[in-house]
Motif scaffolding. Structure first.
Motif, PDB file in Angstrom:
ATOM      1  N   MET B  32       0.866  -1.171   0.000  1.00 12.47           N
ATOM      2  CA  MET B  32       0.000   0.000   0.000  1.00 12.47           C
ATOM      3  C   MET B  32       0.914   1.235   0.000  1.00 12.47           C
ATOM      4  O   MET B  32       1.979   1.225   0.619  1.00 12.47           O
ATOM      5  N   ALA B  33       0.455   2.300  -0.678  1.00 11.86           N
ATOM      6  CA  ALA B  33       1.324   3.471  -0.857  1.00 11.86           C
ATOM      7  C   ALA B  33       1.758   4.077   0.476  1.00 11.86           C
ATOM      8  O   ALA B  33       2.868   4.584   0.595  1.00 11.86           O
ATOM      9  N   ASP B  34       0.900   4.006   1.508  1.00  6.42           N
ATOM     10  CA  ASP B  34       1.297   4.646   2.769  1.00  6.42           C
ATOM     11  C   ASP B  34       2.342   3.830   3.540  1.00  6.42           C
ATOM     12  O   ASP B  34       2.820   4.263   4.587  1.00  6.42           O
ATOM     13  N   GLN B  35       2.686   2.651   3.027  1.00  3.63           N
ATOM     14  CA  GLN B  35       3.764   1.871   3.647  1.00  3.63           C
ATOM     15  C   GLN B  35       5.144   2.245   3.087  1.00  3.63           C
ATOM     16  O   GLN B  35       6.165   1.787   3.592  1.00  3.63           O
ATOM     17  N   VAL B  36       5.141   3.032   2.013  1.00  3.79           N
ATOM     18  CA  VAL B  36       6.415   3.451   1.422  1.00  3.79           C
ATOM     19  C   VAL B  36       6.861   4.721   2.141  1.00  3.79           C
ATOM     20  O   VAL B  36       6.136   5.711   2.155  1.00  3.79           O
ATOM     21  N   SER B  37       8.025   4.680   2.743  1.00  8.74           N
ATOM     22  CA  SER B  37       8.477   5.853   3.500  1.00  8.74           C
ATOM     23  C   SER B  37       8.812   6.977   2.524  1.00  8.74           C
ATOM     24  O   SER B  37       9.215   6.737   1.385  1.00  8.74           O
ATOM     25  N   ASP B  38       8.604   8.198   2.964  1.00  5.81           N
ATOM     26  CA  ASP B  38       8.796   9.339   2.071  1.00  5.81           C
ATOM     27  C   ASP B  38      10.221   9.857   2.158  1.00  5.81           C
ATOM     28  O   ASP B  38      10.485  10.886   2.755  1.00  5.81           O
ATOM     29  N   LYS B  39      11.126   9.115   1.551  1.00  6.01           N
ATOM     30  CA  LYS B  39      12.527   9.516   1.622  1.00  6.01           C
ATOM     31  C   LYS B  39      13.013  10.012   0.261  1.00  6.01           C
ATOM     32  O   LYS B  39      14.205  10.143   0.035  1.00  6.01           O
ATOM     33  N   SER B 114      -2.128  14.068 -18.335  1.00  7.90           N
ATOM     34  CA  SER B 114      -1.972  15.509 -18.107  1.00  7.90           C
ATOM     35  C   SER B 114      -0.504  15.904 -18.248  1.00  7.90           C
ATOM     36  O   SER B 114       0.360  15.064 -18.510  1.00  7.90           O
ATOM     37  N   LEU B 115      -0.218  17.162 -18.049  1.00  7.53           N
ATOM     38  CA  LEU B 115       1.175  17.605 -17.924  1.00  7.53           C
ATOM     39  C   LEU B 115       1.766  17.061 -16.634  1.00  7.53           C
ATOM     40  O   LEU B 115       1.053  16.956 -15.632  1.00  7.53           O
ATOM     41  N   PRO B 116       3.045  16.760 -16.621  1.00 11.96           N
ATOM     42  CA  PRO B 116       3.654  16.385 -15.340  1.00 11.96           C
ATOM     43  C   PRO B 116       3.885  17.613 -14.457  1.00 11.96           C
ATOM     44  O   PRO B 116       4.234  18.679 -14.961  1.00 11.96           O
ATOM     45  N   ASN B 117       3.667  17.444 -13.169  1.00 14.64           N
ATOM     46  CA  ASN B 117       4.196  18.406 -12.192  1.00 14.64           C
ATOM     47  C   ASN B 117       5.344  17.707 -11.492  1.00 14.64           C
ATOM     48  O   ASN B 117       5.306  16.486 -11.272  1.00 14.64           O
ATOM     49  N   VAL B 118       6.357  18.460 -11.151  1.00 19.47           N
ATOM     50  CA  VAL B 118       7.487  17.890 -10.414  1.00 19.47           C
ATOM     51  C   VAL B 118       7.514  18.544  -9.038  1.00 19.47           C
ATOM     52  O   VAL B 118       7.447  19.766  -8.925  1.00 19.47           O
ATOM     53  N   VAL B 119       7.549  17.700  -8.008  1.00 24.19           N
ATOM     54  CA  VAL B 119       7.449  18.188  -6.640  1.00 24.19           C
ATOM     55  C   VAL B 119       8.767  17.940  -5.925  1.00 24.19           C
ATOM     56  O   VAL B 119       9.288  16.822  -5.931  1.00 24.19           O
ATOM     57  N   LEU B 120       9.296  19.006  -5.318  1.00 23.69           N
ATOM     58  CA  LEU B 120      10.529  18.885  -4.533  1.00 23.69           C
ATOM     59  C   LEU B 120      10.224  19.224  -3.082  1.00 23.69           C
ATOM     60  O   LEU B 120       9.335  20.025  -2.804  1.00 23.69           O
ATOM     61  N   GLY B 121      10.980  18.643  -2.170  1.00 22.74           N
ATOM     62  CA  GLY B 121      10.761  18.957  -0.758  1.00 22.74           C
ATOM     63  C   GLY B 121      11.816  18.304   0.105  1.00 22.74           C
ATOM     64  O   GLY B 121      12.855  17.893  -0.405  1.00 22.74           O
ATOM     65  N   HIS B 122      11.523  18.178   1.371  1.00 25.86           N
ATOM     66  CA  HIS B 122      12.556  17.707   2.342  1.00 25.86           C
ATOM     67  C   HIS B 122      12.126  16.505   3.161  1.00 25.86           C
ATOM     68  O   HIS B 122      12.362  16.491   4.379  1.00 25.86           O
ATOM     69  N   PRO B 123      11.573  15.472   2.595  1.00 22.91           N
ATOM     70  CA  PRO B 123      11.022  15.288   1.255  1.00 22.91           C
ATOM     71  C   PRO B 123       9.558  15.706   1.252  1.00 22.91           C
ATOM     72  O   PRO B 123       8.975  15.870   2.311  1.00 22.91           O
ATOM     73  N   PRO B 124       8.939  15.869   0.063  1.00 27.50           N
ATOM     74  CA  PRO B 124       7.523  16.219   0.046  1.00 27.50           C
ATOM     75  C   PRO B 124       6.682  14.983   0.374  1.00 27.50           C
ATOM     76  O   PRO B 124       7.121  13.856   0.176  1.00 27.50           O
ATOM     77  N   ASP B 125       5.497  15.225   0.878  1.00 22.77           N
ATOM     78  CA  ASP B 125       4.572  14.148   1.227  1.00 22.77           C
ATOM     79  C   ASP B 125       3.415  14.266   0.230  1.00 22.77           C
ATOM     80  O   ASP B 125       2.697  15.266   0.226  1.00 22.77           O
ATOM     81  N   ILE B 126       3.276  13.267  -0.650  1.00 23.10           N
ATOM     82  CA  ILE B 126       2.293  13.351  -1.741  1.00 23.10           C
ATOM     83  C   ILE B 126       1.192  12.335  -1.493  1.00 23.10           C
ATOM     84  O   ILE B 126       1.450  11.133  -1.473  1.00 23.10           O
ATOM     85  N   ARG B 127      -0.022  12.811  -1.288  1.00 19.81           N
ATOM     86  CA  ARG B 127      -1.134  11.922  -0.934  1.00 19.81           C
ATOM     87  C   ARG B 127      -2.153  11.790  -2.060  1.00 19.81           C
ATOM     88  O   ARG B 127      -2.271  12.675  -2.899  1.00 19.81           O
ATOM     89  N   PHE B 128      -2.914  10.694  -1.954  1.00 21.11           N
ATOM     90  CA  PHE B 128      -4.053  10.453  -2.836  1.00 21.11           C
ATOM     91  C   PHE B 128      -5.325  10.619  -1.998  1.00 21.11           C
ATOM     92  O   PHE B 128      -5.275  10.531  -0.777  1.00 21.11           O
ATOM     93  N   PRO B 129      -6.491  10.806  -2.651  1.00 11.75           N
ATOM     94  CA  PRO B 129      -7.733  10.848  -1.872  1.00 11.75           C
ATOM     95  C   PRO B 129      -7.851   9.562  -1.042  1.00 11.75           C
ATOM     96  O   PRO B 129      -7.501   8.481  -1.519  1.00 11.75           O
ATOM     97  N   SER B 130      -8.356   9.698   0.186  1.00 10.19           N
ATOM     98  CA  SER B 130      -8.275   8.557   1.112  1.00 10.19           C
ATOM     99  C   SER B 130      -9.080   7.343   0.651  1.00 10.19           C
ATOM    100  O   SER B 130      -8.768   6.221   1.016  1.00 10.19           O
ATOM    101  N   GLN B 131     -10.102   7.545  -0.189  1.00 12.10           N
ATOM    102  CA  GLN B 131     -10.895   6.379  -0.620  1.00 12.10           C
ATOM    103  C   GLN B 131     -10.216   5.563  -1.717  1.00 12.10           C
ATOM    104  O   GLN B 131     -10.687   4.486  -2.072  1.00 12.10           O
ATOM    105  N   VAL B 132      -9.107   6.043  -2.247  1.00 11.45           N
ATOM    106  CA  VAL B 132      -8.520   5.413  -3.440  1.00 11.45           C
ATOM    107  C   VAL B 132      -7.642   4.198  -3.131  1.00 11.45           C
ATOM    108  O   VAL B 132      -7.567   3.273  -3.935  1.00 11.45           O
ATOM    109  N   LYS B 133      -7.002   4.179  -1.981  1.00 13.72           N
ATOM    110  CA  LYS B 133      -6.082   3.087  -1.614  1.00 13.72           C
ATOM    111  C   LYS B 133      -5.029   2.837  -2.709  1.00 13.72           C
ATOM    112  O   LYS B 133      -5.014   1.788  -3.354  1.00 13.72           O
ATOM    113  N   PRO B 134      -4.157   3.803  -2.930  1.00 14.32           N
ATOM    114  CA  PRO B 134      -3.135   3.653  -3.971  1.00 14.32           C
ATOM    115  C   PRO B 134      -2.141   2.541  -3.630  1.00 14.32           C
ATOM    116  O   PRO B 134      -1.924   2.224  -2.461  1.00 14.32           O
ATOM    117  N   ILE B 135      -1.581   1.985  -4.671  1.00 14.24           N
ATOM    118  CA  ILE B 135      -0.623   0.881  -4.528  1.00 14.24           C
ATOM    119  C   ILE B 135       0.759   1.390  -4.928  1.00 14.24           C
ATOM    120  O   ILE B 135       0.874   2.250  -5.797  1.00 14.24           O
TER     121      ILE B 135
END
Lengths: 159, 159
Positions: B32-39, B114-135
């Motif tokens: 599940m996507a939330d098991q992947v650490s945001d590093k 769509s066009l790509p967006n590129v997100v930078l951060g320390h690190p950024p935390d990128i979420r999906f709508p909670s009902q989607v259960k991303p993999i």
């Protein structure tokens, strides 16, 4: 990108805040997206595709996100434990409403919209492809700072 | 979401790295996507829409992003001044290639991207709508850590 593409997104942001969140906001002047400082802790990002390819980024300060979620869920802002899952979903839904109404107005582009992603950071830095030259606008909102960035590029007939 | 939707994206990531960047990567197990650490310091985000709505996030460590940009632009990694505009554009283009080949394989969903967006951060935390259960899936890449997250939801006929 053609500057007129941002106008339906500005109108849909004004209408979304007014009718869905009961909050009257006022737009500031247009500028290039890289002139908007990245002071917004949370952003909803939605891709659009059809006869043009684009994306829209609705960037909110923490205060606007929490007040917006409270208005949407008919709760008190103090009931939210920071930028929790309810706030994240609300920001995704705000981006979805902004993109959805703008899509209806840009009928000639036959757009469809992707799922929203919500990006959190300190703050996150969200870029567009360098050839796109996205346009941004900030809004005067009684809850705090907020901004909108829109980038679009034509799709060639062969794709 | 249906787990089989991620497979075309995994295949397109493997092929993009192999053929476009000359780098052989190996997939790990799905989670599940939330098991992947945001590093991951930099991510390419692309929305997809059609008979399903979704988005794909290609998350790269700084090292993978710089080595990938170097391979794409036929430069030396040492020639890049950190995560500069060339690297940001390269990450957007990698996400674009991953989404583009997967779209071709998911023909029955009639997707457009769509066009790509590129997100930078320390690190950024990128979420999906909670009902989607991303993999998500991580990859063993000789350049450093990288991961892929995919979220999809059916579009109802009326929309």
């Amino acid at each position: 990108m053609q500057v007129e593409y941002i106008n339906p997104f500005i109108r849909s942001t004004l209408v979304t805040f007014d009718t869905m969140l009961g909050c009257t906001i006022k737009r500031d002047k247009l500028c290039m997206a890289d002139q908007v400082s990245d002071k917004y802790e949370i952003s909803g990002v939605i891709g659009l595709s059809g006869r043009a390819q684009g994306s829209v980024v609705v960037s909110l300060s923490r205060e606007v996100a929490i007040q917006g979620a409270a208005a949407m869920l008919m709760m008190e802002p103090s009931e939210f434990d920071g930028l929790n899952e309810d706030v994240i979903d609300a920001v995704g839904e705000i981006a979805n409403m902004v993109a959805g109404s703008a899509k209806a107005e840009l009928e000639e582009l036959n757009l469809s919209i992707s799922l929203p992603n919500v990006v959190l950071g300190h703050p996150p830095d969200i870029r567009f492809p360098s050839q796109v030259k996205p346009i941004a606008v900030t809004f005067a909102c009684p809850w705090g700072p907020m901004a909108l960035k829109v980038g679009f590029t034509p799709v060639h007939a062969m794709i």
